[in-house]
Design an enzyme around this catalytic site. Structure first.
Site, PDB file in Angstrom:
ATOM      1  N   ARG A 140       0.847  -1.178   0.000  1.00 29.77           N
ATOM      2  CA  ARG A 140       0.000   0.000   0.000  1.00 29.77           C
ATOM      3  C   ARG A 140       0.894   1.244   0.000  1.00 29.77           C
ATOM      4  O   ARG A 140       2.013   1.217   0.512  1.00 29.77           O
ATOM      5  CB  ARG A 140      -0.903   0.019   1.230  1.00 29.77           C
ATOM      6  CG  ARG A 140      -1.893  -1.148   1.311  1.00 29.77           C
ATOM      7  CD  ARG A 140      -2.738  -1.045   2.575  1.00 29.77           C
ATOM      8  NE  ARG A 140      -3.730  -2.119   2.660  1.00 29.77           N
ATOM      9  CZ  ARG A 140      -3.530  -3.270   3.297  1.00 29.77           C
ATOM     10  NH1 ARG A 140      -2.372  -3.489   3.919  1.00 29.77           N
ATOM     11  NH2 ARG A 140      -4.476  -4.195   3.327  1.00 29.77           N
ATOM     12  N   LYS A 165      -2.959  -1.377   7.669  1.00 29.94           N
ATOM     13  CA  LYS A 165      -4.344  -0.912   7.622  1.00 29.94           C
ATOM     14  C   LYS A 165      -5.185  -1.514   8.744  1.00 29.94           C
ATOM     15  O   LYS A 165      -6.079  -0.870   9.268  1.00 29.94           O
ATOM     16  CB  LYS A 165      -4.942  -1.265   6.256  1.00 29.94           C
ATOM     17  CG  LYS A 165      -6.352  -0.769   6.023  1.00 29.94           C
ATOM     18  CD  LYS A 165      -6.803  -1.111   4.616  1.00 29.94           C
ATOM     19  CE  LYS A 165      -8.230  -0.647   4.347  1.00 29.94           C
ATOM     20  NZ  LYS A 165      -8.681  -0.992   2.978  1.00 29.94           N
ATOM     21  N   HIS A 240      -2.508   3.557  -5.963  1.00 29.19           N
ATOM     22  CA  HIS A 240      -3.011   2.300  -5.404  1.00 29.19           C
ATOM     23  C   HIS A 240      -3.194   1.231  -6.479  1.00 29.19           C
ATOM     24  O   HIS A 240      -3.221   0.037  -6.172  1.00 29.19           O
ATOM     25  CB  HIS A 240      -4.336   2.539  -4.681  1.00 29.19           C
ATOM     26  CG  HIS A 240      -4.777   1.374  -3.847  1.00 29.19           C
ATOM     27  ND1 HIS A 240      -4.135   1.013  -2.685  1.00 29.19           N
ATOM     28  CD2 HIS A 240      -5.789   0.474  -4.027  1.00 29.19           C
ATOM     29  CE1 HIS A 240      -4.740  -0.055  -2.164  1.00 29.19           C
ATOM     30  NE2 HIS A 240      -5.739  -0.398  -2.957  1.00 29.19           N
ATOM     31  N   ARG A 243      -0.881  -1.760  -6.683  1.00 28.78           N
ATOM     32  CA  ARG A 243      -1.223  -2.922  -5.846  1.00 28.78           C
ATOM     33  C   ARG A 243      -2.113  -3.886  -6.629  1.00 28.78           C
ATOM     34  O   ARG A 243      -1.907  -5.099  -6.612  1.00 28.78           O
ATOM     35  CB  ARG A 243      -1.911  -2.430  -4.581  1.00 28.78           C
ATOM     36  CG  ARG A 243      -2.228  -3.499  -3.553  1.00 28.78           C
ATOM     37  CD  ARG A 243      -2.659  -2.800  -2.266  1.00 28.78           C
ATOM     38  NE  ARG A 243      -3.270  -3.689  -1.302  1.00 28.78           N
ATOM     39  CZ  ARG A 243      -2.587  -4.425  -0.432  1.00 28.78           C
ATOM     40  NH1 ARG A 243      -1.276  -4.402  -0.431  1.00 28.78           N
ATOM     41  NH2 ARG A 243      -3.216  -5.183   0.449  1.00 28.78           N
ATOM     42  N   HIS A 274      -4.103  -8.621   3.389  1.00 30.92           N
ATOM     43  CA  HIS A 274      -5.564  -8.578   3.390  1.00 30.92           C
ATOM     44  C   HIS A 274      -6.082  -9.157   4.707  1.00 30.92           C
ATOM     45  O   HIS A 274      -5.488 -10.090   5.261  1.00 30.92           O
ATOM     46  CB  HIS A 274      -6.135  -9.376   2.219  1.00 30.92           C
ATOM     47  CG  HIS A 274      -6.035  -8.649   0.913  1.00 30.92           C
ATOM     48  ND1 HIS A 274      -6.032  -9.279  -0.314  1.00 30.92           N
ATOM     49  CD2 HIS A 274      -5.941  -7.326   0.631  1.00 30.92           C
ATOM     50  CE1 HIS A 274      -5.934  -8.387  -1.275  1.00 30.92           C
ATOM     51  NE2 HIS A 274      -5.876  -7.195  -0.725  1.00 30.92           N
ATOM     52  N   TYR A 283      -9.780 -10.282  -7.060  1.00 29.42           N
ATOM     53  CA  TYR A 283      -8.849 -10.030  -8.154  1.00 29.42           C
ATOM     54  C   TYR A 283      -8.996 -11.046  -9.290  1.00 29.42           C
ATOM     55  O   TYR A 283      -8.472 -10.829 -10.379  1.00 29.42           O
ATOM     56  CB  TYR A 283      -7.413 -10.041  -7.641  1.00 29.42           C
ATOM     57  CG  TYR A 283      -7.067  -8.801  -6.857  1.00 29.42           C
ATOM     58  CD1 TYR A 283      -6.796  -7.601  -7.496  1.00 29.42           C
ATOM     59  CD2 TYR A 283      -7.036  -8.823  -5.470  1.00 29.42           C
ATOM     60  CE1 TYR A 283      -6.491  -6.455  -6.776  1.00 29.42           C
ATOM     61  CE2 TYR A 283      -6.730  -7.686  -4.743  1.00 29.42           C
ATOM     62  CZ  TYR A 283      -6.460  -6.509  -5.409  1.00 29.42           C
ATOM     63  OH  TYR A 283      -6.169  -5.382  -4.691  1.00 29.42           O
TER      64      TYR A 283
END
Length: 306
Positions: A140, A165, A240, A243, A274, A283
């Site tokens: 990130r 995060k 971003h 990523r 994640h 994805y």
């Protein structure tokens, strides 16, 4: 009301939640209630605040704002029985992901060239290394900005990402060439010129840590300089999106190599930081090429059934 809101945010943050955007929206709601001299939280007031966005009529945006009021109302109702909890069928929540821009190797080259033209030279070196690290690691933007020199294991080629995060730490093995690039940046004479006031890897020309809230502005200028654009109707390419590009490229490589993608998805989920694998599963629809490979694998599997 404001005291209850601040206590609620303090309690949740003490449990490890950052609540940056949530906190801003909740205090905005409290401002609205105070401006209208409302001492009780009602569904009507919550709905009126959620939809009072002159610059946006997006119902998804409205529903997310109302969700903030609803979550707080559930907490407040225990303390004040007069509190209304907005029903879930009022502006039902819709989850929507922004279509990412998947960078090509050619676009990476153009961006690195544009970054190399920045001045002074330290700024060029910082941005070339910063963009390259995002491209090869899938970190990130905030994680790369928060990376300290002590977080780089030069012997074992491992980066330690701290306080991410979701308040977690993780270790990311990287290629030896990535470590070499970081070492070259740290040893560059230009980096030694300003008085460095931070342990950060990436610094500004003032010797301070690169600020993740400001980097989008410079990156947008680089995007304009290179002429890279998104298809009509899509958002402009963002930092971003590196990523997203890293994740999709990794999955494409696994499919082409014939490996068990299903078994490796938890690896990728852990590497990316994640909170759970479902964020990584998304994805699989990240690009038409990847979706086609996944469909082909699925058809092949069903074709082998008796």
């Amino acid at each position: 009301m404001r005291e209850h809101a601040e206590d609620y945010l303090a309690m949740r943050r003490a449990l490890g939640f950052q609540l940056t955007t949530f906190g801003q929206k909740l205090l905005s709601f409290i401002d609205y209630l105070e401006a209208h001299e409302m001492s009780v939280l009602t569904t009507e007031a919550a709905l009126s605040w959620a939809t009072s966005t002159p610059r946006s009529t997006d119902q998804v945006h409205w529903s997310r704002r109302l969700m903030v009021a609803r979550i707080f109302a559930r907490h407040l109702a225990v303390l004040d029985p007069a509190t209304d909890v907005p029903p879930v069928d009022v502006l039902p929540h819709h989850y929507r992901r922004v279509t990412p821009h998947l960078y090509t190797p050619g676009e990476l080259d153009r961006l690195l060239d544009a970054a190399g033209a920045l001045r002074p030279q330290l700024r060029a070196l910082t941005w070339r290394t910063f963009i390259a690290l995002l491209a090869v690691s899938g970190m990130r933007t905030s994680e790369a900005c928060h990376l300290d020199v002590s977080d780089v294991d030069f012997d074992d080629a491992v980066l330690t990402v701290r306080d991410t995060k979701f308040g977690k730490h993780r270790q990311m093995p990287v290629h030896a060439s990535t470590i070499t690039a970081i070492r070259d940046y740290l040893d560059a004479p230009e980096r030694a010129h300003p008085v460095v006031h931070t342990p950060a890897v990436f610094i500004t020309t003032r010797g301070t840590r690169l600020d993740h809230t400001n980097v989008p502005r410079t990156f947008a200028a680089l995007i304009r300089a290179t002429g890279i654009s998104a298809p009509a109707g899509q958002r402009s390419p963002r930092l971003h999106d590196w990523r997203h590009t890293f994740c999709v490229t990794t999955l494409l490589t696994w499919y082409r190599d014939g490996v068990d993608v299903q078994a490796r998805l938890p690896w990728l989920s852990t590497y990316l930081g994640h909170v759970d694998p479902k964020s990584t599963y998304w994805y699989l629809t990240g690009s038409p090429e990847l979706l086609a490979l996944a469909a082909e694998r699925l058809e092949h599997a069903f074709g082998e059934q008796p």
